[in-house]
Design a protein around this motif. Structure first.
Motif, PDB file in Angstrom:
ATOM      1  N   GLU A   1      -3.398  -4.011  -1.092  1.00 37.11           N
ATOM      2  CA  GLU A   1      -2.864  -3.061  -2.072  1.00 37.11           C
ATOM      3  C   GLU A   1      -3.850  -1.945  -2.342  1.00 37.11           C
ATOM      4  N   ASN A   2      -3.327  -0.799  -2.681  1.00 35.23           N
ATOM      5  CA  ASN A   2      -4.204   0.293  -3.151  1.00 35.23           C
ATOM      6  C   ASN A   2      -3.548   1.032  -4.306  1.00 35.23           C
ATOM      7  N   PHE A   3      -3.090   0.238  -5.285  1.00 37.65           N
ATOM      8  CA  PHE A   3      -2.567   0.833  -6.510  1.00 37.65           C
ATOM      9  C   PHE A   3      -3.722   1.350  -7.351  1.00 37.65           C
ATOM     10  N   GLY A   4      -3.348   2.108  -8.377  1.00 38.30           N
ATOM     11  CA  GLY A   4      -4.357   2.534  -9.334  1.00 38.30           C
ATOM     12  C   GLY A   4      -4.970   1.294  -9.999  1.00 38.30           C
ATOM     13  N   PRO A   5      -6.162   1.467 -10.600  1.00 44.50           N
ATOM     14  CA  PRO A   5      -6.856   0.312 -11.194  1.00 44.50           C
ATOM     15  C   PRO A   5      -5.970  -0.460 -12.168  1.00 44.50           C
TER      16      PRO A   5
ATOM     17  N   GLY B   1     -12.354   9.678   2.989  1.00 41.52           N
ATOM     18  CA  GLY B   1     -12.043   8.894   1.798  1.00 41.52           C
ATOM     19  C   GLY B   1     -10.873   7.955   2.031  1.00 41.52           C
ATOM     20  N   ASP B   2      -9.882   8.398   2.761  1.00 41.16           N
ATOM     21  CA  ASP B   2      -8.661   7.608   2.929  1.00 41.16           C
ATOM     22  C   ASP B   2      -8.711   6.682   4.145  1.00 41.16           C
ATOM     23  N   SER B   3      -8.444   7.235   5.326  1.00 45.02           N
ATOM     24  CA  SER B   3      -8.357   6.372   6.514  1.00 45.02           C
ATOM     25  C   SER B   3      -9.661   5.617   6.763  1.00 45.02           C
TER      26      SER B   3
ATOM     27  N   THR C   1      12.389  -3.354   0.441  1.00 42.00           N
ATOM     28  CA  THR C   1      12.383  -2.747  -0.886  1.00 42.00           C
ATOM     29  C   THR C   1      12.465  -3.866  -1.910  1.00 42.00           C
ATOM     30  N   LEU C   2      11.677  -3.719  -2.973  1.00 39.02           N
ATOM     31  CA  LEU C   2      11.626  -4.771  -3.989  1.00 39.02           C
ATOM     32  C   LEU C   2      11.067  -4.195  -5.284  1.00 39.02           C
ATOM     33  N   ASP C   3      11.832  -4.361  -6.359  1.00 40.60           N
ATOM     34  CA  ASP C   3      11.301  -3.942  -7.658  1.00 40.60           C
ATOM     35  C   ASP C   3      10.528  -5.123  -8.233  1.00 40.60           C
ATOM     36  N   THR C   4       9.236  -5.057  -8.103  1.00 41.85           N
ATOM     37  CA  THR C   4       8.402  -6.206  -8.486  1.00 41.85           C
ATOM     38  C   THR C   4       8.127  -6.238  -9.981  1.00 41.85           C
ATOM     39  N   LYS C   5       8.781  -5.360 -10.711  1.00 46.90           N
ATOM     40  CA  LYS C   5       8.649  -5.439 -12.175  1.00 46.90           C
ATOM     41  C   LYS C   5       9.841  -6.178 -12.786  1.00 46.90           C
ATOM     42  N   THR C   6      10.839  -6.525 -11.961  1.00 47.37           N
ATOM     43  CA  THR C   6      11.959  -7.335 -12.457  1.00 47.37           C
ATOM     44  C   THR C   6      11.631  -8.809 -12.203  1.00 47.37           C
TER      45      THR C   6
ATOM     46  N   ASP D   1      -2.554  -6.374 -11.737  1.00 45.13           N
ATOM     47  CA  ASP D   1      -2.674  -7.285 -12.886  1.00 45.13           C
ATOM     48  C   ASP D   1      -1.512  -7.050 -13.847  1.00 45.13           C
ATOM     49  N   ARG D   2      -1.224  -5.758 -14.113  1.00 42.20           N
ATOM     50  CA  ARG D   2      -0.135  -5.446 -15.057  1.00 42.20           C
ATOM     51  C   ARG D   2       1.200  -5.952 -14.529  1.00 42.20           C
ATOM     52  N   MET D   3       1.328  -6.016 -13.217  1.00 45.05           N
ATOM     53  CA  MET D   3       2.567  -6.497 -12.589  1.00 45.05           C
ATOM     54  C   MET D   3       2.674  -8.026 -12.721  1.00 45.05           C
TER      55      MET D   3
ATOM     56  N   THR E   1       0.825  -1.211   0.000  1.00 48.26           N
ATOM     57  CA  THR E   1       0.000   0.000   0.000  1.00 48.26           C
ATOM     58  C   THR E   1       0.857   1.258   0.000  1.00 48.26           C
ATOM     59  N   HIS E   2       0.225   2.343  -0.363  1.00 49.47           N
ATOM     60  CA  HIS E   2       0.911   3.634  -0.338  1.00 49.47           C
ATOM     61  C   HIS E   2      -0.069   4.772  -0.048  1.00 49.47           C
ATOM     62  N   VAL E   3       0.471   5.912   0.191  1.00 55.44           N
ATOM     63  CA  VAL E   3      -0.261   7.131   0.572  1.00 55.44           C
ATOM     64  C   VAL E   3      -1.030   6.880   1.885  1.00 55.44           C
TER      65      VAL E   3
ATOM     66  N   LEU F   1     -10.918   5.344 -12.779  1.00 59.15           N
ATOM     67  CA  LEU F   1     -10.356   6.588 -12.237  1.00 59.15           C
ATOM     68  C   LEU F   1      -9.399   6.354 -11.073  1.00 59.15           C
ATOM     69  N   LYS F   2      -8.322   7.139 -11.057  1.00 53.62           N
ATOM     70  CA  LYS F   2      -7.475   7.211  -9.863  1.00 53.62           C
ATOM     71  C   LYS F   2      -8.135   8.205  -8.909  1.00 53.62           C
ATOM     72  N   VAL F   3      -8.020   7.944  -7.649  1.00 52.90           N
ATOM     73  CA  VAL F   3      -8.783   8.762  -6.696  1.00 52.90           C
ATOM     74  C   VAL F   3      -7.960   9.117  -5.461  1.00 52.90           C
ATOM     75  N   TYR F   4      -8.065  10.362  -5.041  1.00 49.11           N
ATOM     76  CA  TYR F   4      -7.516  10.796  -3.754  1.00 49.11           C
ATOM     77  C   TYR F   4      -8.681  11.235  -2.849  1.00 49.11           C
TER      78      TYR F   4
HETATM   79  N1  CAO Z   1       8.100  -2.225  -7.854  1.00 53.09           N
HETATM   80  C1  CAO Z   1       7.834  -1.913  -9.125  1.00 53.09           C
HETATM   81  N2  CAO Z   1       6.754  -1.195  -9.485  1.00 53.09           N
HETATM   82  C2  CAO Z   1       5.938  -0.791  -8.513  1.00 53.09           C
HETATM   83  C3  CAO Z   1       6.154  -1.090  -7.156  1.00 53.09           C
HETATM   84  C4  CAO Z   1       7.310  -1.848  -6.845  1.00 53.09           C
HETATM   85  N3  CAO Z   1       7.591  -2.169  -5.596  1.00 53.09           N
HETATM   86  N4  CAO Z   1       5.169  -0.549  -6.431  1.00 53.09           N
HETATM   87  C5  CAO Z   1       4.351   0.073  -7.280  1.00 53.09           C
HETATM   88  N5  CAO Z   1       4.818  -0.081  -8.541  1.00 53.09           N
HETATM   89  C6  CAO Z   1       4.216   0.429  -9.777  1.00 53.09           C
HETATM   90  C7  CAO Z   1       2.877  -0.206 -10.062  1.00 53.09           C
HETATM   91  O1  CAO Z   1       3.030  -1.460 -10.647  1.00 53.09           O
HETATM   92  C8  CAO Z   1       2.288   0.829 -10.995  1.00 53.09           C
HETATM   93  O2  CAO Z   1       2.854   0.680 -12.292  1.00 53.09           O
HETATM   94  P1  CAO Z   1       2.003   0.724 -13.677  1.00 53.09           P
HETATM   95  O3  CAO Z   1       1.048   1.863 -13.565  1.00 53.09           O
HETATM   96  O4  CAO Z   1       3.069   0.909 -14.710  1.00 53.09           O
HETATM   97  O5  CAO Z   1       1.296  -0.545 -13.818  1.00 53.09           O
HETATM   98  C9  CAO Z   1       2.818   2.113 -10.371  1.00 53.09           C
HETATM   99  O6  CAO Z   1       3.974   1.794  -9.633  1.00 53.09           O
HETATM  100  C10 CAO Z   1       1.891   2.692  -9.309  1.00 53.09           C
HETATM  101  O7  CAO Z   1       0.811   3.124  -9.900  1.00 53.09           O
HETATM  102  P2  CAO Z   1      -0.353   3.860  -9.109  1.00 53.09           P
HETATM  103  O8  CAO Z   1      -1.432   4.064 -10.122  1.00 53.09           O
HETATM  104  O9  CAO Z   1      -0.774   3.134  -7.905  1.00 53.09           O
HETATM  105  O10 CAO Z   1       0.343   5.205  -8.603  1.00 53.09           O
HETATM  106  P3  CAO Z   1       0.009   6.729  -8.896  1.00 53.09           P
HETATM  107  O11 CAO Z   1       0.969   7.506  -8.107  1.00 53.09           O
HETATM  108  O12 CAO Z   1      -0.051   7.003 -10.354  1.00 53.09           O
HETATM  109  O13 CAO Z   1      -1.475   6.930  -8.326  1.00 53.09           O
HETATM  110  C11 CAO Z   1      -3.144   6.837  -6.620  1.00 53.09           C
HETATM  111  C12 CAO Z   1      -1.684   7.078  -6.951  1.00 53.09           C
HETATM  112  C13 CAO Z   1      -3.313   6.888  -5.115  1.00 53.09           C
HETATM  113  C14 CAO Z   1      -4.007   7.938  -7.276  1.00 53.09           C
HETATM  114  C15 CAO Z   1      -3.568   5.454  -7.160  1.00 53.09           C
HETATM  115  O14 CAO Z   1      -2.690   4.498  -6.618  1.00 53.09           O
HETATM  116  C16 CAO Z   1      -4.988   5.076  -6.826  1.00 53.09           C
HETATM  117  O15 CAO Z   1      -5.951   5.566  -7.423  1.00 53.09           O
HETATM  118  N6  CAO Z   1      -5.149   4.130  -5.885  1.00 53.09           N
HETATM  119  C17 CAO Z   1      -6.424   3.579  -5.532  1.00 53.09           C
HETATM  120  C18 CAO Z   1      -7.216   4.532  -4.716  1.00 53.09           C
HETATM  121  C19 CAO Z   1      -6.459   4.956  -3.477  1.00 53.09           C
HETATM  122  O16 CAO Z   1      -6.065   4.170  -2.653  1.00 53.09           O
HETATM  123  N7  CAO Z   1      -6.354   6.268  -3.330  1.00 53.09           N
HETATM  124  C20 CAO Z   1      -6.022   6.816  -2.047  1.00 53.09           C
HETATM  125  C21 CAO Z   1      -4.670   7.116  -1.858  1.00 53.09           C
HETATM  126  S1  CAO Z   1      -4.562   7.885  -0.323  1.00 53.09           S
HETATM  127  O17 CAO Z   1      -4.947   9.446  -0.651  1.00 53.09           O
END
Ligand code: CAO
Length: 416
Positions: free
Chosen positions: A95-99, A168-170, A71-76, A103-105, A14-16, A136-139
């Motif tokens: 996880e909370n990556f973008g949509p 929205g977040d916590s 730390t881990l580059d999960t694209k390698t 899967d792409r990983m 997760t992030h953010v 949509l990506k969402v904050y």
């Molecule tokens: N190694 C290699 N790649 C990694 C990685 C790792 N350890 N961790 C993440 N990545 C890559 C992902 O695979 C992804 O790559 P691709 O887009 O090429 O497939 C990319 O990093 C992360 O993408 P992301 O869409 O999650 O990141 P972003 O900064 O563009 O968007 C956010 C951030 C928060 C808008 C988006 O993650 C999102 O909409 N998440 C879902 C909703 C959410 O949780 N939002 C709240 C955040 S808190 O305010």
């Protein structure tokens, strides 16, 4: 005593804020939470809004306590292999990556389920699967707007307003934690993992439940008697912004106290709870209102509620917010001072209960954070500092069976 979630291993992708808030909570209660971050960069919040150069920002430290960092580059290819090993021996992946990012990983739900059928995969997204905005990506504030909170927050003569509380977040993270614990209970019965998803829009809507109640009442009767627009103002066909009105059946408002002219937080929230009318009248020195038919029912008071609040403000004019509450509490009146973050940070009761805690961090020294809001009779929740980027990489890789040479190789190739 061992912590209730001890033995549960969580891959924290997760992030953010939304995801980290969830996994932090589970870490507090004993889960081994391994935060997987991109080598060299890590969670973006490590760098956001820094107050000390070269030290992890409070945005990160306050959402990632009690975790380990890998730390881990999960694209390698090598990184994917490490992640596969971790998946085979973990219980939950959050996880909370973008949509579509997971899967792409190469780690779709089907693939993870194949690697470990008992695995629970928990996701936060902005909108739920199949929603017309699912891409949509969402904050935070985007979710507050899409979840009905912004249109119903603020004053009627101002724009839609977002809350400072992280609805929205916590809040979504807390919903996800409930989902994960439920899925763990389910797995204990069936042995099977499952996918758990919470959208930020849905989590906000869940907290705006009473506003959907109000929409249906408005549709039926054309007005909402507890809103400031009633009975003198106008209603349209949508739930209006109600300022500081009480959301339930108890009228309330934020009222000025002594010093409001210079202190923007010299206010209390005052609630006129129906059955407390007599004590309120006694507290205010207005015993004649107790039996007066113009005042003695909630309905009778409705059209003069703001005159009553004005009278109470007059009564408050020579009392600080603390003095006022000290008087009103004796009359059983639901009320509280409007507290600033400074007052909360210094509040002795909050320190004593562990809601505000001071923790140690290797770079920052001491910092304040919010501890567990849930209190247990059989567990003291200890909050530890957040991990440095990659602080636990080597020990985690070693526990997965990698040799020192292999680990050094991964460092050299920037896989970790
Ligand atoms: N190694 C290699 N790649 C990694 C990685 C790792 N350890 N961790 C993440 N990545 C890559 C992902 O695979 C992804 O790559 P691709 O887009 O090429 O497939 C990319 O990093 C992360 O993408 P992301 O869409 O999650 O990141 P972003 O900064 O563009 O968007 C956010 C951030 C928060 C808008 C988006 O993650 C999102 O909409 N998440 C879902 C909703 C959410 O949780 N939002 C709240 C955040 S808190 O305010």
């Amino acid at each position: 005593m061992s912590k209730p979630l001890e033995g549960i291993k969580i891959i924290d992708f997760t992030h953010v804020q939304a995801g980290p808030a969830c996994t932090q909570l589970l870490a507090w209660y004993g889960a081994d939470v391994i935060k997987v971050e991109r080598p060299g960069a890590g969670d973006v919040t490590r760098n956001q809004l820094r107050d000390i150069p070269d030290a992890d920002a409070l945005y990160f430290t306050m959402l990632n306590s009690n975790k380990r960092s890998l730390t881990l580059d999960t694209k390698t290819q090598a990184g994917k292999e490490v992640l596969e090993k971790l998946i085979r021996e973990s219980d939950v992946l959050v996880e909370n990556f973008g949509p579509g990012a997971l899967d792409r990983m190469g780690f779709s739900w089907a693939r993870i389920n194949e690697l470990n059928p008992g695995m629970i995969v928990a996701s936060v997204k902005g909108f739920s699967d199949g929603h017309h905005y699912e891409d949509l990506k969402v904050y935070e504030n985007v979710a507050q707007c899409a979840g009905g909170a912004a249109s119903t927050t603020g004053f009627w003569d101002g724009p839609p307003t977002v809350s400072a509380a992280a609805l929205g977040d916590s809040n979504t993270g807390m919903h996800l934690a409930i989902g994960i614990l439920t899925a763990l209970m389910g797995r204990a019965k069936t042995g099977k993992g499952q996918k758990v998803a919470v959208s930020m829009q849905d989590a906000v809507i869940n907290l705006c439940r009473v506003k959907l109640r109000d929409q249906q009442r408005l549709d039926r009767v054309g007005y909402l008697e507890e809103y400031p627009q009633y009975p003198h103002g106008e209603f349209s066909d949508v739930v209006p912004r109600g300022g500081n009105a009480g959301g339930g059946g108890q009228p309330g408002w934020v009222l000025k106290c002594k010093g409001w002219e210079t202190d923007p937080n010299a206010y209390i929230y005052f609630t006129i709870q129906g059955h407390a009318w007599a004590p309120i009248c006694k507290a205010l020195g207005k015993p004649e209102w107790i039996e007066d038919p113009a005042y003695n029912t909630a309905q009778a008071r409705q059209d003069k509620i703001f005159d009553i609040f004005a009278f109470i403000e007059n009564w408050l004019a020579d009392k600080t917010k603390y003095e006022a509450v000290d008087i009103l509490r004796k009359f059983d009146i639901p009320c509280a001072p409007v507290l600033t973050m400074k007052e909360i940070a210094e509040d002795a009761s909050l320190r004593k209960s562990g809601t505000i805690v001071e923790v140690e961090h290797k770079q920052r020294g001491k910092y304040l954070t919010v501890g567990s809001p849930v209190k247990f009779s059989d567990m003291t929740v200890e909050i530890t500092g957040s991990p440095l980027l990659g602080e636990h990489s080597d020990e985690i890789l070693a526990s997965l069976g990698y040799t020192k040479e292999q680990i050094a190789d991964m460092h050299a190739n920037k896989v970790v």
